[in-house]
Design a protein around this motif. Structure first.
Motif, PDB file in Angstrom:
ATOM      1  N   SER A  68      22.866 -34.587  -6.088  1.00 18.54           N
ATOM      2  CA  SER A  68      22.307 -33.341  -5.653  1.00 18.54           C
ATOM      3  C   SER A  68      20.817 -33.487  -5.063  1.00 18.54           C
ATOM      4  CB  SER A  68      22.551 -32.538  -6.437  1.00 18.54           C
ATOM      5  OG  SER A  68      22.021 -32.721  -7.833  1.00 18.54           O
ATOM      6  N   ASN A  69      19.712 -33.939  -6.284  1.00 17.02           N
ATOM      7  CA  ASN A  69      18.416 -33.711  -5.700  1.00 17.02           C
ATOM      8  C   ASN A  69      18.306 -34.969  -5.066  1.00 17.02           C
ATOM      9  OD1 ASN A  69      18.673 -35.629  -8.127  1.00 17.02           O
ATOM     10  ND2 ASN A  69      16.346 -35.725  -7.869  1.00 17.02           N
ATOM     11  N   HIS A  90      16.765 -33.531  -1.872  1.00 16.72           N
ATOM     12  CA  HIS A  90      15.260 -33.566  -1.464  1.00 16.72           C
ATOM     13  C   HIS A  90      15.069 -34.287  -0.069  1.00 16.72           C
ATOM     14  CE1 HIS A  90      11.001 -33.863  -2.478  1.00 16.72           C
ATOM     15  NE2 HIS A  90      10.911 -34.975  -1.980  1.00 16.72           N
ATOM     16  N   ARG A 133      20.385 -38.809 -12.712  1.00  9.88           N
ATOM     17  CA  ARG A 133      19.440 -38.195 -11.553  1.00  9.88           C
ATOM     18  C   ARG A 133      18.364 -39.609 -11.154  1.00  9.88           C
ATOM     19  NH1 ARG A 133      19.437 -33.257 -10.183  1.00  9.88           N
ATOM     20  NH2 ARG A 133      20.025 -31.655 -11.618  1.00  9.88           N
ATOM     21  N   GLN A 163      12.215 -34.800 -12.163  1.00  7.53           N
ATOM     22  CA  GLN A 163      13.534 -34.430 -11.357  1.00  7.53           C
ATOM     23  C   GLN A 163      14.278 -33.480 -12.131  1.00  7.53           C
ATOM     24  OE1 GLN A 163      12.934 -35.591  -8.167  1.00  7.53           O
ATOM     25  NE2 GLN A 163      11.271 -36.957  -9.335  1.00  7.53           N
ATOM     26  N   TRP A 193      12.379 -30.197 -12.305  1.00  6.31           N
ATOM     27  CA  TRP A 193      12.526 -29.619 -10.777  1.00  6.31           C
ATOM     28  C   TRP A 193      13.869 -28.999 -10.688  1.00  6.31           C
ATOM     29  CZ3 TRP A 193       9.328 -34.137  -7.643  1.00  6.31           C
ATOM     30  CH2 TRP A 193       8.096 -33.289  -7.550  1.00  6.31           C
ATOM     31  N   ALA A 194      14.776 -29.615 -11.014  1.00 11.60           N
ATOM     32  CA  ALA A 194      16.267 -29.311 -10.564  1.00 11.60           C
ATOM     33  C   ALA A 194      16.542 -27.856 -11.521  1.00 11.60           C
ATOM     34  CB  ALA A 194      17.222 -30.114 -11.027  1.00 11.60           C
ATOM     35  N   ASN A 241      17.254 -29.065  -4.382  1.00 10.15           N
ATOM     36  CA  ASN A 241      17.920 -29.577  -5.486  1.00 10.15           C
ATOM     37  C   ASN A 241      19.579 -29.471  -5.120  1.00 10.15           C
ATOM     38  OD1 ASN A 241      16.055 -29.772  -7.273  1.00 10.15           O
ATOM     39  ND2 ASN A 241      15.878 -27.590  -7.426  1.00 10.15           N
TER      40      ASN A 241
END
Length: 286
Positions: free
Chosen positions: A19-20, A24, A115, A271, A274-275, A282
């Protein structure tokens, strides 16, 4: 320009949280250089013997990779760049285990194991984009970069190579940031190397001598261009807000002291932090 096509599988050690990682790359994609089309992230590549385009699709147990290359001798390098871009060579079990030792971070790791750190295929390109993005929104940074590509980019198939040389005076930005950009381009001419194989300490020290290069910009470059797994951004607003919501220290100094328990994987903690925010970086678009 004739491009030869190669199809490869990029394996990785599970788990992988896409996802991230792809979110991103998609959210910050520079029009003309990168695109997201039909579930595939595509971007141009600057290579030792020529140039090319990489098309990457995340799947359950590998990333499907299609490469279009002007010179087949670049195949191995292009594959390495794609793996670096997606951070596929890290052992996520080791990283997640280390970060989970902090009870305040463990909940985030449990929610999204595996991640990765979204990186770049060109360290110099990312540094230029970092300067373009200073003190502006993601959308504005993409607009500045797209204008640069439209004027100075080199065609590669249906995309363009991001320019590493251009007239700084023509940039639509404050004079202070034009000076920062000019200093960066001059540093490249003088030998500044922002590739993953460079000495990170030397690169960091050089960057800190450039006007307009504060800790946020330097650490962002260390994270994405140099691949430093311990790069950390304690002054980042998103990081500070996430830290406060989790009960972590939210002032930069206190957060740095707390982050000692996350070393040497602080870039991965970034990460996860941020998520926690509701931002397009994200998530992968539907």
């Amino acid at each position: 320009m004739r491009l030869d096509t190669f199809t490869e599988r990029l394996p990785f050690k599970a788990p992988l949280c896409p996802s991230n990682l792809f979110g991103h790359l998609i959210a910050t994609a520079v029009p003309g250089v990168e695109e997201w089309r039909d579930g595939v992230y595509r971007r141009s590549l600057r290579l030792p013997f020529g140039c090319g385009i990489a098309a990457l699709r995340p799947l359950t147990d590998h990333v499907a990779c299609t490469l279009e290359l002007s010179d087949p001798r670049d195949l191995s390098t292009a594959l390495d760049l794609c793996r670096f871009l997606l951070d596929l060579d890290v052992d996520p079990v080791v990283v997640d285990s280390a970060l989970s030792s902090d009870p305040l971070l463990a909940q985030l790791v449990l929610r999204a194991p595996g991640r990765r750190v979204p990186r770049t295929v060109d360290g110099a390109e990312f540094a230029i984009r970092a300067v373009l993005g200073q003190q502006v929104s993601t959308k504005a940074a993409r607009t500045h970069a797209a204008r640069l590509v439209a004027r100075y980019g080199t065609p590669v198939g249906d995309l363009f190579l991001f320019p590493l040389e251009f007239d700084v005076a023509a940039l639509a930005m404050p004079e202070s940031r034009r000076r920062t950009m000019a200093a960066l381009l001059e540093a490249f001419q003088s030998g500044l190397d922002l590739s993953p194989s460079t000495d990170r300490a030397v690169a960091r020290e050089w960057l800190t001598t450039l006007p307009g290069f504060g800790p946020w910009t330097v650490e962002s470059i260390a994270m994405r261009s140099l691949g430093d797994p311990d790069a950390f951004l304690p002054t980042d607003l998103g990081i500070r807000l996430a830290a406060k919501a989790l009960g972590l220290p939210s002032t930069p100094g206190a957060l740095v002291r707390h982050s000692e328990v996350w070393r040497p994987w602080r870039a991965y903690a970034v990460q996860h932090l941020w998520a926690t925010g509701d931002h397009e970086v994200n998530r992968i678009p539907a």
